[in-house]
Scaffold this active site. Structure first.
Site, short mmCIF file in Angstrom:
data_model
loop_
_atom_site.label_atom_id
_atom_site.label_comp_id
_atom_site.label_asym_id
_atom_site.label_seq_id
_atom_site.Cartn_x
_atom_site.Cartn_y
_atom_site.Cartn_z
N CYS A 164 0.80 -1.16 -0.05
CA CYS A 164 -0.01 0.09 0.08
C CYS A 164 0.74 1.21 0.00
O CYS A 164 0.29 2.28 -0.12
CB CYS A 164 -1.00 -0.08 1.07
SG CYS A 164 -2.01 -1.36 1.51
N HIS A 194 -9.15 3.19 -2.10
CA HIS A 194 -7.80 2.68 -1.68
C HIS A 194 -7.40 1.64 -2.73
O HIS A 194 -7.43 0.47 -2.47
CB HIS A 194 -8.12 1.84 -0.50
CG HIS A 194 -6.54 1.39 0.01
ND1 HIS A 194 -5.18 2.04 -0.47
CD2 HIS A 194 -6.01 0.45 0.77
CE1 HIS A 194 -4.45 1.40 0.26
NE2 HIS A 194 -4.81 0.27 0.91
#
Length: 411
Positions: A103, A347
């Site tokens: 991420c 996301h």
């Protein structure tokens, strides 16, 4: 810094780099579900928008860093992801480096672009992050997300980052540091911000009752507290100050710090994000009290509360009172996740870190529309990714500074 904006001290320019680096342009493809679009489609929109924002063409880019975490497992594209998407817009013959860091891929690409410019290896560098998480089989995406941890440790256990966040929050609730109301209300706040963001995946306000009553994902986390599967892209043009003609307020990279995860000592020690933040504050000649707004990695909306303490925005044990005072609201003393954060803006893993940068640049330039913070000068982005034993696998903290003063005669 003059101290005339938002009332903080004048030490923001105490530590200037010899070769200053600026964010000359940013761009995004909206986050959401786009089954008809490819990775190339998503990346092209974000990259071209960033170039147009900087006032340059593809032939002005001297190097590129491409962030993507999951295309190998989800689209089968390995090894040359950046080259495959960037040549579609005419970016070729220059160094293109692929960055995969869970991420934190997007912020890691940005960090490498900043280092390249600071080192004098290039004057204009593109950082672009893209991800397409919607595929025909949801289980494949979930397996890809699980691989952001050490599979020798977690394979087959069914543990993903949702459960890890949940365990952290349960501990803080048990200790009395947070309440269930806190973690519900921060999700309400984030969704309210996301409703104002045209790039957000979920553009709808929610009530506390809706958050509390939503499907339980990992106690105490409910569906409306969690980031969801998402497609999207974001990009930034990083340049040596003066290399490009200024097209508005100058946004300088005051600090760029990153680190990889570790196994904490039994007696305890600072988190990875705290380590990065402390290094960034030192590099910029700043402290937490100088930050005007922040984008933090809230893959679960209540993580904003965890990072408020880790980044030094409030004293240990005081995050609940810090939040209840309205500090993190758009009109608060330290707005956090004005974009809506990961649970509302979305996301798409490889793009997230650069989406944070786009939001902060828009805020510092006064271009954030209905979610605009009043005259910010200093902004911080914290982006973490992956999971090792007890800690994120990677983290980056960037501090951005608006160099020109705000015109007090204009809103």
């Amino acid at each position: 810094m003059t101290g005339t904006d938002r009332g903080h001290g004048g030490n923001a320019t105490a530590a200037r780099d010899t070769d200053e680096v600026v964010i000359a342009g940013v761009g995004m493809h909206p986050f959401g579900r786009f089954p008809e679009l490819s990775l190339k489609d998503l990346a092209r929109v974000a990259a071209v928008r960033a170039l147009l924002d900087a006032g340059i063409g593809v032939k002005d880019v001297q190097a590129a860093y491409s962030a993507n975490a999951m295309a190998g497992m989800l689209q089968g594209q390995e090894m040359v992801r950046g080259q495959t998407v960037l040549r579609e817009i005419g970016i070729d013959r220059i160094p293109v480096v692929n960055v995969e860091n869970a991420c934190a891929s997007g912020s890691s690409a940005l960090a490498q672009a900043v280092l390249t410019v600071r080192a004098g290896a290039a004057d204009v560098v593109l950082a672009v992050g893209f991800e397409k998480m919607y595929v025909s089989d949801l289980a494949v995406t979930l397996d890809a997300l699980e691989s952001a941890a050490d599979l020798d440790v977690v394979r087959g256990l069914g543990i993903q980052f949702t459960a890890i966040y949940a365990m952290r929050l349960r501990r803080l609730i048990a200790e009395g540091a947070l309440t269930m109301d806190d973690i519900v209300d921060v999700a309400v706040k984030s969704h309210a911000n996301g409703a104002l963001n045209p790039y957000a995946q979920h553009r709808k306000e929610v009530t506390a009752g809706q958050v509390r009553d939503a499907r339980r994902i990992a106690d105490p986390l409910t569906l409306l507290m969690c980031s969801s599967i998402c497609d999207g892209a974001a990009a930034a043009v990083v340049a040596r100050r003066g290399a490009l003609e200024s097209r508005g307020p100058t946004v300088r990279v005051a600090a760029s710090r990153g680190a990889s995860g570790f196994t904490a000592r039994p007696e305890g020690e600072s988190s990875l994000s705290t380590m990065c933040a402390e290094g960034a504050y030192e590099q910029a000649g700043l402290g937490p009290s100088d930050i005007d707004l922040a984008e933090v990695h809230d893959a679960m909306a209540p993580a904003e509360l965890l990072y408020a303490e880790q980044l030094g925005f409030c004293a240990p044990g005081e995050v609940s009172s810090f939040f209840r005072a309205g500090s993190t609201r758009i009109d608060g003393s330290l707005p956090m996740n004005t974009s809506g954060g990961l649970s509302s803006r979305g996301h798409p893993v490889g793009a997230t870190g650069l989406a944070q940068i786009a939001e902060l640049v828009w805020q510092l330039r006064g271009e954030a529309g209905a979610r605009q913070v009043e005259r910010p000068r200093i902004a911080l982005a914290q982006n973490s990714g992956g999971w090792l034993e007890g800690e994120s696998a990677a983290a980056n903290v960037h501090i951005l500074e608006r160099l020109e003063p705000w015109d007090w005669n204009r809103p």
